[in-house]
Design a protein around this motif. Structure first.
Motif, mmCIF file in Angstrom:
data_model
loop_
_atom_site.group_PDB
_atom_site.id
_atom_site.type_symbol
_atom_site.label_atom_id
_atom_site.label_comp_id
_atom_site.label_asym_id
_atom_site.label_seq_id
_atom_site.Cartn_x
_atom_site.Cartn_y
_atom_site.Cartn_z
ATOM 1 N N ILE A 345 -40.692 22.645 -5.449
ATOM 2 C CA ILE A 345 -40.281 21.372 -6.040
ATOM 3 C C ILE A 345 -40.686 20.250 -5.092
ATOM 4 O O ILE A 345 -40.323 20.271 -3.914
ATOM 5 C CB ILE A 345 -38.765 21.320 -6.290
ATOM 6 N N HIS A 346 -41.427 19.281 -5.609
ATOM 7 C CA HIS A 346 -41.930 18.174 -4.794
ATOM 8 C C HIS A 346 -41.387 16.839 -5.296
ATOM 9 O O HIS A 346 -40.973 16.710 -6.454
ATOM 10 C CB HIS A 346 -43.456 18.134 -4.820
ATOM 11 N N SER A 347 -41.445 15.858 -4.429
ATOM 12 C CA SER A 347 -41.106 14.486 -4.792
ATOM 13 C C SER A 347 -42.392 13.735 -5.111
ATOM 14 O O SER A 347 -43.306 13.683 -4.287
ATOM 15 C CB SER A 347 -40.377 13.794 -3.640
ATOM 16 N N ALA A 348 -42.482 13.178 -6.321
ATOM 17 C CA ALA A 348 -43.642 12.353 -6.676
ATOM 18 C C ALA A 348 -43.488 10.964 -6.066
ATOM 19 O O ALA A 348 -42.371 10.471 -5.875
ATOM 20 C CB ALA A 348 -43.762 12.258 -8.189
ATOM 21 N N ASP A 349 -44.610 10.322 -5.751
ATOM 22 C CA ASP A 349 -44.571 8.946 -5.249
ATOM 23 C C ASP A 349 -44.132 7.990 -6.355
ATOM 24 O O ASP A 349 -44.386 8.238 -7.539
ATOM 25 C CB ASP A 349 -45.948 8.524 -4.746
ATOM 26 N N ALA A 350 -43.501 6.910 -5.972
ATOM 27 C CA ALA A 350 -43.104 5.891 -6.941
ATOM 28 C C ALA A 350 -44.339 5.160 -7.467
ATOM 29 O O ALA A 350 -45.298 4.935 -6.730
ATOM 30 C CB ALA A 350 -42.139 4.897 -6.300
ATOM 31 N N GLN A 351 -44.319 4.759 -8.745
ATOM 32 C CA GLN A 351 -45.453 4.060 -9.348
ATOM 33 C C GLN A 351 -45.770 2.755 -8.615
ATOM 34 O O GLN A 351 -46.936 2.375 -8.476
ATOM 35 C CB GLN A 351 -45.165 3.775 -10.826
ATOM 36 N N GLU A 352 -44.732 2.084 -8.122
ATOM 37 C CA GLU A 352 -44.968 0.797 -7.452
ATOM 38 C C GLU A 352 -45.648 0.957 -6.088
ATOM 39 O O GLU A 352 -46.045 -0.025 -5.456
ATOM 40 C CB GLU A 352 -43.661 0.018 -7.283
ATOM 41 N N HIS A 353 -45.778 2.219 -5.651
ATOM 42 C CA HIS A 353 -46.419 2.461 -4.352
ATOM 43 C C HIS A 353 -47.907 2.777 -4.495
ATOM 44 O O HIS A 353 -48.559 3.171 -3.527
ATOM 45 C CB HIS A 353 -45.719 3.619 -3.631
ATOM 46 N N ARG A 354 -48.458 2.615 -5.700
ATOM 47 C CA ARG A 354 -49.898 2.822 -5.882
ATOM 48 C C ARG A 354 -50.692 1.897 -4.959
ATOM 49 O O ARG A 354 -50.386 0.726 -4.830
ATOM 50 C CB ARG A 354 -50.302 2.535 -7.330
ATOM 51 N N ASN A 355 -51.711 2.462 -4.336
ATOM 52 C CA ASN A 355 -52.611 1.702 -3.459
ATOM 53 C C ASN A 355 -51.908 1.099 -2.256
ATOM 54 O O ASN A 355 -52.426 0.166 -1.630
ATOM 55 C CB ASN A 355 -53.316 0.590 -4.250
ATOM 56 N N VAL A 356 -50.733 1.644 -1.939
ATOM 57 C CA VAL A 356 -50.010 1.192 -0.742
ATOM 58 C C VAL A 356 -50.174 2.249 0.335
ATOM 59 O O VAL A 356 -49.967 3.435 0.087
ATOM 60 C CB VAL A 356 -48.509 0.979 -1.033
ATOM 61 N N ARG A 357 -50.572 1.823 1.515
ATOM 62 C CA ARG A 357 -50.719 2.779 2.610
ATOM 63 C C ARG A 357 -49.351 3.355 2.975
ATOM 64 O O ARG A 357 -48.327 2.717 2.792
ATOM 65 C CB ARG A 357 -51.338 2.098 3.832
ATOM 66 N N TYR A 358 -49.391 4.562 3.531
ATOM 67 C CA TYR A 358 -48.147 5.234 3.870
ATOM 68 C C TYR A 358 -47.310 4.338 4.785
ATOM 69 O O TYR A 358 -47.791 3.845 5.797
ATOM 70 C CB TYR A 358 -48.440 6.558 4.562
ATOM 71 N N SER A 359 -46.059 4.106 4.394
ATOM 72 C CA SER A 359 -45.221 3.168 5.123
ATOM 73 C C SER A 359 -43.774 3.628 5.085
ATOM 74 O O SER A 359 -43.444 4.667 4.501
ATOM 75 C CB SER A 359 -45.337 1.763 4.497
ATOM 76 N N ASN A 360 -42.899 2.831 5.714
ATOM 77 C CA ASN A 360 -41.479 3.182 5.759
ATOM 78 C C ASN A 360 -40.863 3.237 4.364
ATOM 79 O O ASN A 360 -39.999 4.068 4.089
ATOM 80 C CB ASN A 360 -40.715 2.166 6.626
ATOM 81 N N VAL A 361 -41.304 2.358 3.460
ATOM 82 C CA VAL A 361 -40.731 2.344 2.121
ATOM 83 C C VAL A 361 -41.087 3.629 1.364
ATOM 84 O O VAL A 361 -40.277 4.163 0.596
ATOM 85 C CB VAL A 361 -41.204 1.096 1.335
ATOM 86 N N ILE A 362 -42.296 4.150 1.588
ATOM 87 C CA ILE A 362 -42.697 5.418 0.960
ATOM 88 C C ILE A 362 -41.916 6.570 1.574
ATOM 89 O O ILE A 362 -41.430 7.459 0.860
ATOM 90 C CB ILE A 362 -44.211 5.633 1.109
ATOM 91 N N ARG A 363 -41.782 6.551 2.900
ATOM 92 C CA ARG A 363 -41.009 7.611 3.570
ATOM 93 C C ARG A 363 -39.557 7.589 3.109
ATOM 94 O O ARG A 363 -38.950 8.649 2.910
ATOM 95 C CB ARG A 363 -41.094 7.434 5.097
ATOM 96 N N ARG A 364 -39.007 6.400 2.927
ATOM 97 C CA ARG A 364 -37.619 6.284 2.477
ATOM 98 C C ARG A 364 -37.464 6.836 1.064
ATOM 99 O O ARG A 364 -36.467 7.498 0.746
ATOM 100 C CB ARG A 364 -37.172 4.824 2.539
ATOM 101 N N HIS A 365 -38.442 6.573 0.223
ATOM 102 C CA HIS A 365 -38.408 7.101 -1.146
ATOM 103 C C HIS A 365 -38.357 8.631 -1.125
ATOM 104 O O HIS A 365 -37.515 9.238 -1.801
ATOM 105 C CB HIS A 365 -39.650 6.619 -1.913
#
Length: 425
Positions: A345-365
């Protein structure tokens, strides 16, 4: 004693050894060395050092003599990229003419190859590409071709005996061989396994397969580019056994949902009686993830042995009612899938994070989603047992009988419920 065993038994023992132990096993005595020859010489790797430098030509000359074990036993041949050649090494190489003659004799000494792996790029000379393609067409037993192609086109011609074909291209370059690969696939009447990865849109391949050779029914497909043409091909027949759609995404939520709905509604039912492996963990949150919209379709895959899916944050995080929790629904489906042995089971990235470099907000998600998944897993209770190993965020779990605190004995205190316990601590 070991030496009292037959050659067949010695080979059976050796078959279970790691390849790094083959040399030591051969050194025991003459009998074990003889028994090990088919395994020891079953695979050969050639790099650019062997093909360009005088210091590496000893192996080519040995092969050219036809007297090595590889000439008799080699089944797998791999041309690896190798290390970068420096100026001093480049100055010591043979001429192209001498190298071509030597490589020709070396390759044609190994005609029992059935698996060929080639990492080919613009740095590989044209004469070498053509020579190797001629060799491929001459191999009588070739049935597994694995190519990593970087910015070049090869003249593969007709390889009708292939059972497995794998084409990988860099994510930053289109493959110039789409049409050729499409023809190659349709000419291979025995083809059962097809893997295509990279930046390339393989729509022409799927359309050609569907249009020109409908009797080819692939049993195993892996790809990372999902198109309407792929889904149309998959829905045109039944019987696929292993299907890996690597991080499926349509470029936007609307396109992803369209592709996902088409897949679950028209493709999956076609193969529900044959699928033993399914991977479709979404790159971004969409209908590709597991949820109430596809739960019944997934639970009907009773022959499934491996399953890999993602979940969307809104279906897991802060969900109070268990019946609406996607992970809870998935786990309750799993315990009724008798053949399942592995679930990821994996966590998908949020749609609003498209084309966003890996960052704290992505890690928090991801942290929030995996924390919610783990909480659901550890709180899960069921009256049914499952043999599937569950993997979440690098941790593994298995389902065991839940015991009453303070109970003793191997079977004492069981209350008829099963729960997940982490097994990699």
């Amino acid at each position: 004693m070991l030496l009292d065993l037959s050659v067949e038994l010695l080979q059976e023992i050796a078959f279970n050894l790691d390849s790094s132990d083959y040399r030591n096993f051969r050194a025991v005595c003459k009998d074990t060395s003889f028994a090990m020859e088919p395994l020891f010489f079953s695979t050969i790797v050639l790099s650019r050092q062997h093909l360009r430098l005088k210091s590496g030509h000893w192996i080519l000359r040995s092969l050219a003599s036809g007297e090595t074990g590889w000439s008799k036993y080699a089944k797998t041949l791999r041309f690896a990229r190798g290390n970068q050649i420096n100026a001093w090494e480049e100055a010591s190489r043979l001429s192209d003419t001498a190298m071509q003659e030597l490589l020709t004799r070396a390759l044609w000494s190994m005609m029992n190859i059935n698996t060929f792996i080639w990492e080919v790029h613009e740095g590989v000379p044209m004469w070498q590409r053509d020579l190797i393609c001629d060799y491929l067409r001459a191999l009588p037993f070739l049935d597994d071709l694995q190519l990593t192609v970087e910015g070049v086109e090869l003249s593969l011609g007709r390889l009708a005996g292939l059972r497995s074909l794998q084409i990988t291209t860099p994510y930053w370059k289109e493959c110039p061989m789409v049409q050729q690969v499409s023809h190659l696939a349709t000419q291979s009447s025995r083809l059962t396994t097809l893997h295509v990865f990279g930046f390339t849109d393989w729509s022409e391949l799927w359309s050609t397969l569907r249009r020109t050779n409908p009797q080819i029914s692939l049993r195993e497909i892996s790809t990372n580019v999902i198109t309407n043409q792929l889904l149309a091909y998959l829905s045109s027949y039944s019987g696929i056994e292993k299907l890996s759609l690597h991080r499926p995404d349509g470029g936007s939520l609307a396109k992803s949902d369209h592709l996902a709905n088409s897949f679950f509604q028209t493709v999956l039912p076609q193969h529900s009686e044959s699928l033993v492996g399914l991977a479709c963990s979404a790159r971004y949150e969409s209908a590709w993830s597991f949820g109430t919209h596809n739960a019944d379709l997934i639970s009907n895959l009773l022959k499934l042995e491996t399953l890999e899916m993602s979940v969307n944050a809104e279906d897991v995080v802060n969900i109070i009612e268990p019946s609406m929790n996607a992970v809870e629904i998935l786990l309750r489906s799993v315990v009724h899938m008798p053949a399942l042995r592995s679930l990821e089971i994996h966590s998908a990235d949020a749609q609003e994070h498209r084309n966003v470099r890996y960052s704290n907000v992505i890690r928090r998600h991801h942290y929030e989603v995996y924390e919610a998944i783990t909480a659901t897993v550890t709180e899960f209770r069921s009256c049914n047992r499952s043999s599937a190993i569950l993997r979440v965020d690098g941790h593994s779990y298995e389902i065991r009988p839940l015991r009453v605190e303070g109970a003793s004995g191997s079977a004492a205190g069981e209350d008829g419920l099963f729960a997940y316990f982490q097994i990699d601590v």
